[in-house]
Scaffold this motif. Structure first.
Motif, PDB file in Angstrom:
ATOM      1  N   LEU A   1       0.765  -1.403   0.072  1.00 46.64           N
ATOM      2  CA  LEU A   1      -0.014  -0.076   0.108  1.00 46.64           C
ATOM      3  C   LEU A   1       0.804   1.353   0.033  1.00 46.64           C
ATOM      4  CD1 LEU A   1      -2.731  -1.213   2.512  1.00 46.64           C
ATOM      5  CD2 LEU A   1      -2.931  -1.092  -0.072  1.00 46.64           C
TER       6      LEU A   1
ATOM      7  N   MET B   1       0.949   3.743  -5.081  1.00 44.25           N
ATOM      8  CA  MET B   1       0.545   2.802  -6.265  1.00 44.25           C
ATOM      9  C   MET B   1      -0.528   2.077  -5.857  1.00 44.25           C
ATOM     10  SD  MET B   1       0.720   3.136  -9.289  1.00 44.25           S
ATOM     11  CE  MET B   1       1.944   3.558 -10.384  1.00 44.25           C
TER      12      MET B   1
ATOM     13  N   ASN C   1      -0.635  -4.865   4.370  1.00 50.77           N
ATOM     14  CA  ASN C   1       0.725  -3.971   4.233  1.00 50.77           C
ATOM     15  C   ASN C   1       1.699  -4.126   5.365  1.00 50.77           C
ATOM     16  OD1 ASN C   1       2.168  -2.046   2.474  1.00 50.77           O
ATOM     17  ND2 ASN C   1       1.881  -0.497   4.279  1.00 50.77           N
ATOM     18  N   ARG C   2       2.934  -4.244   5.069  1.00 49.25           N
ATOM     19  CA  ARG C   2       3.999  -4.388   6.007  1.00 49.25           C
ATOM     20  C   ARG C   2       3.575  -3.156   7.508  1.00 49.25           C
ATOM     21  NH1 ARG C   2      10.059  -3.425   4.949  1.00 49.25           N
ATOM     22  NH2 ARG C   2       9.205  -1.339   4.325  1.00 49.25           N
ATOM     23  N   THR C   3       3.357  -1.979   6.941  1.00 49.93           N
ATOM     24  CA  THR C   3       2.764  -1.075   7.934  1.00 49.93           C
ATOM     25  C   THR C   3       1.603  -0.647   7.939  1.00 49.93           C
ATOM     26  OG1 THR C   3       5.021   0.114   7.246  1.00 49.93           O
ATOM     27  CG2 THR C   3       3.433   1.316   8.451  1.00 49.93           C
TER      28      THR C   3
ATOM     29  N   ARG D   1      -1.024   2.360   6.896  1.00 52.47           N
ATOM     30  CA  ARG D   1      -1.282   2.871   5.554  1.00 52.47           C
ATOM     31  C   ARG D   1      -2.536   2.221   4.970  1.00 52.47           C
ATOM     32  NH1 ARG D   1       4.393   2.910   2.470  1.00 52.47           N
ATOM     33  NH2 ARG D   1       3.621   4.978   1.637  1.00 52.47           N
TER      34      ARG D   1
ATOM     35  N   LEU E   1       4.790  -3.817  -4.774  1.00 58.29           N
ATOM     36  CA  LEU E   1       5.747  -3.635  -3.614  1.00 58.29           C
ATOM     37  C   LEU E   1       6.766  -2.849  -4.337  1.00 58.29           C
ATOM     38  CD1 LEU E   1       5.604  -7.179  -2.193  1.00 58.29           C
ATOM     39  CD2 LEU E   1       4.949  -5.217  -1.036  1.00 58.29           C
ATOM     40  N   THR E   2       7.871  -2.387  -3.604  1.00 58.75           N
ATOM     41  CA  THR E   2       9.065  -1.561  -4.156  1.00 58.75           C
ATOM     42  C   THR E   2       9.711  -2.423  -5.468  1.00 58.75           C
ATOM     43  OG1 THR E   2       9.411  -0.484  -2.177  1.00 58.75           O
ATOM     44  CG2 THR E   2      11.108  -0.388  -3.658  1.00 58.75           C
TER      45      THR E   2
ATOM     46  N   SER F   1       7.993  -3.270  -9.730  1.00 53.72           N
ATOM     47  CA  SER F   1       8.906  -3.188 -11.120  1.00 53.72           C
ATOM     48  C   SER F   1      10.300  -3.716 -10.527  1.00 53.72           C
ATOM     49  CB  SER F   1       9.162  -1.970 -11.383  1.00 53.72           C
ATOM     50  OG  SER F   1       9.452  -0.962 -10.438  1.00 53.72           O
TER      51      SER F   1
HETATM   52  N1  NAP Z   1       4.977   5.522  -7.692  1.00 55.97           N
HETATM   53  C1  NAP Z   1       5.030   5.719  -8.998  1.00 55.97           C
HETATM   54  O1  NAP Z   1       4.896   6.862  -9.638  1.00 55.97           O
HETATM   55  C2  NAP Z   1       5.059   4.560  -9.806  1.00 55.97           C
HETATM   56  C3  NAP Z   1       4.960   4.476 -11.323  1.00 55.97           C
HETATM   57  C4  NAP Z   1       5.001   3.362 -12.126  1.00 55.97           C
HETATM   58  C5  NAP Z   1       5.563   2.173 -11.469  1.00 55.97           C
HETATM   59  N2  NAP Z   1       5.791   2.143 -10.160  1.00 55.97           N
HETATM   60  C6  NAP Z   1       6.072   0.796  -9.496  1.00 55.97           C
HETATM   61  O2  NAP Z   1       4.999   0.385  -8.591  1.00 55.97           O
HETATM   62  C7  NAP Z   1       5.575  -0.321  -7.566  1.00 55.97           C
HETATM   63  C8  NAP Z   1       5.012   0.352  -6.328  1.00 55.97           C
HETATM   64  O3  NAP Z   1       5.290   1.822  -6.095  1.00 55.97           O
HETATM   65  P1  NAP Z   1       5.036   2.518  -5.077  1.00 55.97           P
HETATM   66  O4  NAP Z   1       5.546   4.244  -5.130  1.00 55.97           O
HETATM   67  O5  NAP Z   1       3.693   2.262  -4.239  1.00 55.97           O
HETATM   68  O6  NAP Z   1       6.204   2.157  -4.095  1.00 55.97           O
HETATM   69  P2  NAP Z   1       6.783   2.326  -2.531  1.00 55.97           P
HETATM   70  O7  NAP Z   1       6.596   3.501  -2.202  1.00 55.97           O
HETATM   71  O8  NAP Z   1       8.197   1.813  -2.675  1.00 55.97           O
HETATM   72  O9  NAP Z   1       5.792   1.240  -1.738  1.00 55.97           O
HETATM   73  C9  NAP Z   1       5.671  -0.222  -2.139  1.00 55.97           C
HETATM   74  C10 NAP Z   1       5.236  -0.905  -1.020  1.00 55.97           C
HETATM   75  O10 NAP Z   1       6.462  -1.933  -0.681  1.00 55.97           O
HETATM   76  C11 NAP Z   1       6.424  -2.114   0.615  1.00 55.97           C
HETATM   77  N3  NAP Z   1       7.633  -2.584   0.929  1.00 55.97           N
HETATM   78  C12 NAP Z   1       8.966  -2.255   0.484  1.00 55.97           C
HETATM   79  N4  NAP Z   1       9.993  -3.360   0.983  1.00 55.97           N
HETATM   80  C13 NAP Z   1       9.232  -4.056   1.523  1.00 55.97           C
HETATM   81  C14 NAP Z   1       9.676  -5.425   2.370  1.00 55.97           C
HETATM   82  N5  NAP Z   1      10.929  -5.506   2.557  1.00 55.97           N
HETATM   83  N6  NAP Z   1       8.885  -6.029   3.064  1.00 55.97           N
HETATM   84  C15 NAP Z   1       7.592  -5.660   3.115  1.00 55.97           C
HETATM   85  N7  NAP Z   1       7.028  -4.565   2.350  1.00 55.97           N
HETATM   86  C16 NAP Z   1       7.615  -3.882   1.703  1.00 55.97           C
HETATM   87  C17 NAP Z   1       5.999  -1.036   1.463  1.00 55.97           C
HETATM   88  O11 NAP Z   1       5.655  -1.357   2.825  1.00 55.97           O
HETATM   89  P3  NAP Z   1       5.559  -0.096   3.831  1.00 55.97           P
HETATM   90  O12 NAP Z   1       4.600   0.747   3.432  1.00 55.97           O
HETATM   91  O13 NAP Z   1       5.413  -0.872   5.031  1.00 55.97           O
HETATM   92  O14 NAP Z   1       6.880   0.577   3.940  1.00 55.97           O
HETATM   93  C18 NAP Z   1       5.144  -0.280   0.587  1.00 55.97           C
HETATM   94  O15 NAP Z   1       3.775  -0.867   0.737  1.00 55.97           O
HETATM   95  C19 NAP Z   1       7.247  -0.064  -7.507  1.00 55.97           C
HETATM   96  O16 NAP Z   1       7.730  -1.254  -7.958  1.00 55.97           O
HETATM   97  C20 NAP Z   1       7.313   0.946  -8.273  1.00 55.97           C
HETATM   98  O17 NAP Z   1       8.646   0.843  -9.260  1.00 55.97           O
HETATM   99  C21 NAP Z   1       5.463   3.191  -9.318  1.00 55.97           C
END
Ligand code: NAP
Length: 291
Positions: free
Chosen positions: A12, A15, A34-36, A39, A68-69, A95
């Protein structure tokens, strides 16, 4: 009774949250994890169900969206609950590199699930709009059966059964996105050093970016035909120009790492004997591996 397909969303960040809102807008029942956990608060207020564990989130629905990241985060989240992957269709919109997505797809398959790779090409504000687009790849049949639900998020662009293809197309876009935006940050820094705001240069910056598609179509046809003749532009001219850019930035006292890297690539093209060729000959340089 609500006939819309229920869906689980794990992750969460901005995106994943936008995705949950889009599903809720279209009256899908949504389970989230979601881990946190905090959110999820605003989403739960809107009717999403917060699962107490990853197992519960996976058990809730056949269709599971991961946002996820990266793929390391996927293993961190799913490995402790991997037994619950059996029978799930995992649409991984996190991604990563094509190789990592292929390995991730194998891992999910080994645990009895189906993996679809996705690459979202828009920011969170573009989610929920059919004119936005997401690349998908993986097994076609489950993709087709879930396509109507995935189209709640954006338009869908299926690239083939190789799980790495969606990631590859995504990365092709991202190399252009990151370098273009860095070029813009550089322009804004140069403008600022000369007393101009981002707003002052916006019309010129927009005009410059808007001119790019005509360059892409002109050069793509010639590149595919192996033509790099210097009839329209010559690398030697480009070399002089990128040095002007470097010196303008240096004179203004702004960071020169980016323009210096550009000069370095042009210089290598000159050293390789392309001075009288088009600057598209730099593609030849870039195609070569380090071997
Ligand atoms: N944002 C954009 O503009 C965009 C555009 C196109 C594509 N994308 C892709 O879409 C994906 C998600 O984007 P986003 O902006 O939402 O990414 P983000 O801010 O990195 O958050 C993604 C989620 O990953 C979780 N997470 C990361 N590391 C973790 C771990 N070790 N264990 C458990 N949970 C973990 C985070 O949990 P927490 O909440 O607990 O930290 C969060 O819920 C990414 O791959 C990004 O490259 C993003």
């Amino acid at each position: 009774m609500n006939s819309k397909q229920p869906v689980t969303v794990i992750g969460l960040g901005p995106m994943g949250q936008a995705m949950v809102h889009a599903f809720l807008d279209k009256r899908h029942r949504v389970t989230v994890w979601n881990r946190t956990a905090s959110r999820a608060d605003a989403l739960v207020e809107r009717g999403a169900v917060l699962a107490g564990s990853v197992e519960e989130a996976l058990a809730a629905n056949e269709l599971v969206i991961l946002s996820l990241t990266d793929y390391d985060a996927m293993y961190a989240v799913l490995e402790p609950a991997s037994h619950a992957l059996t029978g799930r269709v995992l649409v991984n919109l996190s991604s990563d590199t094509p190789e990592k997505t292929r390995a991730g797809a194998r891992w999910v398959t080994e645990h009895g699930g189906i993996h679809l790779t996705g690459g979202v090409t828009v920011p969170p504000a573009g989610i929920g709009h059919p004119e936005s687009s997401t690349f998908y790849s993986g097994p076609r049949a489950p993709f087709e059966s879930h396509r109507p639900t995935l189209e709640v998020l954006s338009g869908t662009d299926f690239r083939g059964e190789d799980p790495g293809l969606a990631a590859l197309f995504y990365q092709i876009g991202m190399v252009m996105f990151w370098t273009s935006m860095l070029g813009y940050w550089q322009a804004v820094a140069l403008a600022a050093a000369n007393g101009l705001s981002a707003a002052d240069v916006l019309p010129h910056a927009t005009e410059t970016m808007t001119s790019m598609p005509s360059f892409l179509s002109f050069y793509s046809a010639r590149i595919d035909a192996g033509e790099h003749g210097g009839d329209v532009d010559r690398l030697a001219m480009g070399m002089a120009s990128v040095e002007h850019v470097l010196h303008t930035n240096a004179d203004a006292g702004v960071d020169t790492a980016l323009p210096a890297a550009v000069v370095d690539i042009f210089r290598r093209g000159m050293d390789a004997g392309h001075a009288t060729d088009s600057f598209s000959s730099l593609v030849q340089l870039m195609k070569k591996t380090t071997a």
